[in-house]
Design a protein around this motif. Structure first.
Motif, PDB file in Angstrom:
ATOM      1  N   ARG A  93      42.355  -2.827  12.371  1.00 39.28           N
ATOM      2  CA  ARG A  93      43.482  -2.087  11.768  1.00 39.28           C
ATOM      3  C   ARG A  93      44.206  -1.243  12.810  1.00 39.28           C
ATOM      4  O   ARG A  93      45.401  -1.051  12.750  1.00 39.28           O
ATOM      5  N   THR A  94      43.463  -0.745  13.811  1.00 39.84           N
ATOM      6  CA  THR A  94      44.117   0.015  14.891  1.00 39.84           C
ATOM      7  C   THR A  94      45.074  -0.912  15.631  1.00 39.84           C
ATOM      8  O   THR A  94      46.209  -0.551  15.938  1.00 39.84           O
ATOM      9  N   LYS A  95      44.593  -2.115  15.901  1.00 37.10           N
ATOM     10  CA  LYS A  95      45.382  -3.066  16.681  1.00 37.10           C
ATOM     11  C   LYS A  95      46.602  -3.546  15.907  1.00 37.10           C
ATOM     12  O   LYS A  95      47.719  -3.563  16.428  1.00 37.10           O
ATOM     13  N   LEU A  96      46.374  -3.941  14.637  1.00 41.27           N
ATOM     14  CA  LEU A  96      47.450  -4.624  13.906  1.00 41.27           C
ATOM     15  C   LEU A  96      48.227  -3.720  12.959  1.00 41.27           C
ATOM     16  O   LEU A  96      49.335  -4.046  12.569  1.00 41.27           O
ATOM     17  N   GLN A  97      47.622  -2.622  12.552  1.00 43.77           N
ATOM     18  CA  GLN A  97      48.292  -1.795  11.538  1.00 43.77           C
ATOM     19  C   GLN A  97      48.452  -0.358  11.999  1.00 43.77           C
ATOM     20  O   GLN A  97      48.702   0.532  11.188  1.00 43.77           O
ATOM     21  N   ASN A  98      48.262  -0.134  13.303  1.00 41.82           N
ATOM     22  CA  ASN A  98      48.486   1.199  13.863  1.00 41.82           C
ATOM     23  C   ASN A  98      47.658   2.297  13.182  1.00 41.82           C
ATOM     24  O   ASN A  98      48.155   3.414  12.973  1.00 41.82           O
ATOM     25  N   ALA A  99      46.414   1.963  12.834  1.00 41.22           N
ATOM     26  CA  ALA A  99      45.556   2.952  12.155  1.00 41.22           C
ATOM     27  C   ALA A  99      45.285   4.141  13.094  1.00 41.22           C
ATOM     28  O   ALA A  99      45.365   4.032  14.310  1.00 41.22           O
ATOM     29  N   GLU A 100      44.965   5.265  12.493  1.00 43.59           N
ATOM     30  CA  GLU A 100      44.559   6.460  13.254  1.00 43.59           C
ATOM     31  C   GLU A 100      43.306   6.158  14.072  1.00 43.59           C
ATOM     32  O   GLU A 100      42.574   5.219  13.750  1.00 43.59           O
ATOM     33  N   ALA A 101      43.023   7.022  15.064  1.00 39.72           N
ATOM     34  CA  ALA A 101      41.783   6.846  15.844  1.00 39.72           C
ATOM     35  C   ALA A 101      40.566   6.972  14.921  1.00 39.72           C
ATOM     36  O   ALA A 101      40.604   7.670  13.907  1.00 39.72           O
ATOM     37  N   MET A 102      39.493   6.299  15.324  1.00 41.73           N
ATOM     38  CA  MET A 102      38.299   6.193  14.469  1.00 41.73           C
ATOM     39  C   MET A 102      37.295   7.325  14.745  1.00 41.73           C
ATOM     40  O   MET A 102      36.859   7.491  15.886  1.00 41.73           O
ATOM     41  N   PRO A 103      36.895   8.078  13.705  1.00 39.79           N
ATOM     42  CA  PRO A 103      35.844   9.086  13.906  1.00 39.79           C
ATOM     43  C   PRO A 103      34.467   8.424  13.843  1.00 39.79           C
ATOM     44  O   PRO A 103      34.205   7.627  12.951  1.00 39.79           O
ATOM     45  N   LEU A 104      33.602   8.759  14.792  1.00 36.98           N
ATOM     46  CA  LEU A 104      32.253   8.185  14.809  1.00 36.98           C
ATOM     47  C   LEU A 104      31.232   9.289  15.023  1.00 36.98           C
ATOM     48  O   LEU A 104      31.579  10.375  15.508  1.00 36.98           O
ATOM     49  N   GLY A 105      29.967   8.991  14.717  1.00 40.02           N
ATOM     50  CA  GLY A 105      28.886   9.961  14.934  1.00 40.02           C
ATOM     51  C   GLY A 105      28.269   9.794  16.316  1.00 40.02           C
ATOM     52  O   GLY A 105      28.984   9.756  17.322  1.00 40.02           O
ATOM     53  N   ASN A 106      26.958   9.629  16.341  1.00 33.93           N
ATOM     54  CA  ASN A 106      26.228   9.587  17.607  1.00 33.93           C
ATOM     55  C   ASN A 106      26.461   8.257  18.356  1.00 33.93           C
ATOM     56  O   ASN A 106      25.907   7.229  17.984  1.00 33.93           O
ATOM     57  N   LEU A 107      27.242   8.315  19.427  1.00 37.86           N
ATOM     58  CA  LEU A 107      27.576   7.088  20.172  1.00 37.86           C
ATOM     59  C   LEU A 107      26.426   6.642  21.065  1.00 37.86           C
ATOM     60  O   LEU A 107      26.408   5.507  21.549  1.00 37.86           O
ATOM     61  N   SER A 108      25.454   7.514  21.299  1.00 36.66           N
ATOM     62  CA  SER A 108      24.352   7.177  22.206  1.00 36.66           C
ATOM     63  C   SER A 108      23.145   6.580  21.478  1.00 36.66           C
ATOM     64  O   SER A 108      22.137   6.235  22.103  1.00 36.66           O
ATOM     65  N   SER A 109      23.243   6.485  20.159  1.00 38.55           N
ATOM     66  CA  SER A 109      22.166   5.893  19.381  1.00 38.55           C
ATOM     67  C   SER A 109      21.929   4.446  19.832  1.00 38.55           C
ATOM     68  O   SER A 109      22.884   3.699  20.010  1.00 38.55           O
ATOM     69  N   VAL A 110      20.656   4.080  19.986  1.00 33.05           N
ATOM     70  CA  VAL A 110      20.318   2.731  20.474  1.00 33.05           C
ATOM     71  C   VAL A 110      19.768   1.892  19.322  1.00 33.05           C
ATOM     72  O   VAL A 110      18.908   2.341  18.576  1.00 33.05           O
ATOM     73  N   ARG A 111      20.293   0.658  19.209  1.00 40.19           N
ATOM     74  CA  ARG A 111      19.791  -0.259  18.190  1.00 40.19           C
ATOM     75  C   ARG A 111      19.540  -1.631  18.795  1.00 40.19           C
ATOM     76  O   ARG A 111      20.120  -2.009  19.808  1.00 40.19           O
ATOM     77  N   ASP A 112      18.664  -2.386  18.084  1.00 36.40           N
ATOM     78  CA  ASP A 112      18.342  -3.776  18.420  1.00 36.40           C
ATOM     79  C   ASP A 112      19.037  -4.605  17.340  1.00 36.40           C
ATOM     80  O   ASP A 112      18.493  -4.801  16.267  1.00 36.40           O
ATOM     81  N   TRP A 113      20.284  -5.032  17.656  1.00 35.83           N
ATOM     82  CA  TRP A 113      21.091  -5.706  16.633  1.00 35.83           C
ATOM     83  C   TRP A 113      20.931  -7.219  16.696  1.00 35.83           C
ATOM     84  O   TRP A 113      21.130  -7.822  17.762  1.00 35.83           O
ATOM     85  N   GLY A 114      20.628  -7.836  15.543  1.00 40.92           N
ATOM     86  CA  GLY A 114      20.570  -9.296  15.445  1.00 40.92           C
ATOM     87  C   GLY A 114      21.593  -9.807  14.453  1.00 40.92           C
ATOM     88  O   GLY A 114      22.363  -9.025  13.866  1.00 40.92           O
ATOM     89  N   TYR A 115      21.590 -11.139  14.263  1.00 47.57           N
ATOM     90  CA  TYR A 115      22.601 -11.784  13.428  1.00 47.57           C
ATOM     91  C   TYR A 115      21.987 -12.130  12.068  1.00 47.57           C
ATOM     92  O   TYR A 115      20.984 -12.864  11.989  1.00 47.57           O
ATOM     93  N   ALA A 116      22.584 -11.625  10.998  1.00 48.56           N
ATOM     94  CA  ALA A 116      21.968 -11.688   9.664  1.00 48.56           C
ATOM     95  C   ALA A 116      21.535 -13.096   9.219  1.00 48.56           C
ATOM     96  O   ALA A 116      20.417 -13.245   8.701  1.00 48.56           O
ATOM     97  N   PRO A 117      22.353 -14.141   9.395  1.00 51.00           N
ATOM     98  CA  PRO A 117      21.893 -15.457   8.895  1.00 51.00           C
ATOM     99  C   PRO A 117      20.598 -15.925   9.562  1.00 51.00           C
ATOM    100  O   PRO A 117      19.776 -16.595   8.919  1.00 51.00           O
TER     101      PRO A 117
END
Ligand code: NDP
Ligand code: GDR
Length: 343
Positions: A199-223
């Motif tokens: 939405r930022t790219k295509l619809q000029n949305a406001e900047a995104m608020p986020l929490g802890n950017l340093s949080s570490v996760r082990d992300w996998g693919y759901a299927p």
């Protein structure tokens, strides 16, 4: 052909699991709780809505759980129903416990009283490790939960182990690390990032608020993870299995990978609460740290050790975080573009 009941069929995992079970010819019953609007969007998106049989199930109501199990008498039960958003569990601790713990007790007790000869899969979680005592985390790592969500899931996990031991029930727990996809709920950080960036790219949305950017996760693919749920119940013996990719990325890493995919050149300025992420090409602010998204206590490091699942179930994750960020970002760009014909 097995008769399978999935609670939480309307969620991310429920949809992918149903697709995989239908593909192998199983009869899939989707248990849905009552709602005022249709919640089958994910099933429609995967083109399987018409192949699923539905029943109404509220996991917090024992009589209802018992009646549904008695009527369907499934061979396999996948219990995916949960209040699954960790941040909300701090606002709704009682409700979270009712669904995530009492719901599991209701299913186990109904199975026991009905003498149901079924195999149960319980959706346990890496959140149970909490304030980690070991890196990486395996089935042997002690639990140290840090949220009402994690406490409720750990209680349910312990109950599953107890019913397995006490009543010789076929009850398996998958300790799944975070898994994401194009069908992930918008409140979770990966989907928040990819949908907001589109939405930022295509619809000029406001900047995104986020929490802890340093949080570490082990992300996998759901299927891939839902395929492993099936393998866990097909295995000849009930057990606990860690399902993870054994890789680690920060929220910041994921943000940068997704931002690059939508065409930004991200760079970070400032630290901690002052951190802001800009697009180098245009100087535009893309994201910033907002303390409203910090949790009362947060799990800041998770990385799995999937050796047991590799050895016993043949688990080998193929899709890792950079590819997940790419797929989700492309999907959300397309979705945002559909809303803006002519672009
Ligand atoms: P979602 O939040 O996408 O889906 C949760 C599902 O539970 C929805 O279908 C929801 O129905 C249903 N549900 C909630 N409350 C009730 C209730 N009282 N009675 C019946 N159904 C209910 O979660 P995911 O698909 O991401 O996760 C599936 C399971 O795996 C959850 O138990 C989650 O805690 C666990 N898990 C998830 C991980 C992940 O990274 N995705 C990792 C580890 C564990 P409705 O549509 O009506 O809200
Ligand atoms: P998690 O997933 O809590 O790990 O639970 P989530 O994506 O919500 O958070 C991951 C990490 O990102 C940090 N974060 C933010 N999170 C959200 N949602 N929104 C933000 O703006 C934001 N900024 C930073 C969080 O603090 C956290 O550290 C998921 C769920 O699917 C659970 O049901 C499941 O059990 C676990 O994964 C494994």
């Amino acid at each position: 052909m097995a008769k399978v009941l999935i609670t939480g069929i309307t969620g991310q995992d429920g949809a992918f699991l149903a697709r995989a079970l239908l593909a192998r010819g199983d009869e899939v019953w989707g248990a849905m709780r009552r709602g005022s609007t249709s919640k089958t969007g994910r099933l429609k998106e995967l083109g399987i809505r018409e192949q699923v049989k539905f029943c109404t199930l509220e996991v917090t109501e024992f009589a209802n759980v018992q009646n549904v199990l008695n009527e369907i008498r499934p061979d396999f039960i996948f219990n995916l129903a949960a209040q699954s958003f960790v941040a909300d569990s701090f606002q709704f601790p009682h409700y979270t416990s009712d669904v995530n713990y009492m719901g599991v007790l209701n299913i186990l007790e109904a199975m026991r009283l009905l003498k149901l000869d079924a195999r149960l899969y319980q959706a346990s979680t890496s959140e149970m490790y909490g304030d980690v005592l070991e890196k990486p985390q395996s089935e042997k790592t002690p639990f140290n939960p840090l949220s009402p969500y994690a406490v409720s899931k750990l209680a349910a996990h312990s109950l599953v182990v107890n019913y397995r031991q006490a009543y010789n029930m076929f009850a398996t727990s998958g300790i799944l690390f975070n898994h994401e996809s194009e069908l992930r709920g918008y409140e979770f950080v990966t989907r928040k990032i990819t949908s907001w960036l589109a939405r930022t790219k295509l619809q000029n949305a406001e900047a995104m608020p986020l929490g802890n950017l340093s949080s570490v996760r082990d992300w996998g693919y759901a299927p891939e993870y839902t395929d492993m749920m099936i393998k866990m119940l097909d295995h000849d013996k009930p057990d606990d299995f860690v399902i993870s990719t054994n890789t680690e990325y920060t929220v910041r890493d994921f943000l940068f990978m997704a931002a690059q995919e939508v065409g930004f050149d991200p760079h970070s300025e400032g630290e901690g609460l002052e951190e802001k992420v800009y697009d180098r090409k245009t100087g535009r602010l893309i994201a910033f740290v907002d303390p409203r998204y910090f949790r009362a206590s947060d799990v800041v490091y998770l990385r799995g050790d999937n050796t047991k699942a590799q050895e016993i179930l043949g688990w080998k994750p193929e899709v890792l975080a950079p590819e997940i960020a790419r797929r989700m970002a492309i999907y959300d760009l397309k979705k945002a573009a559909v809303d803006m014909p002519g672009l």
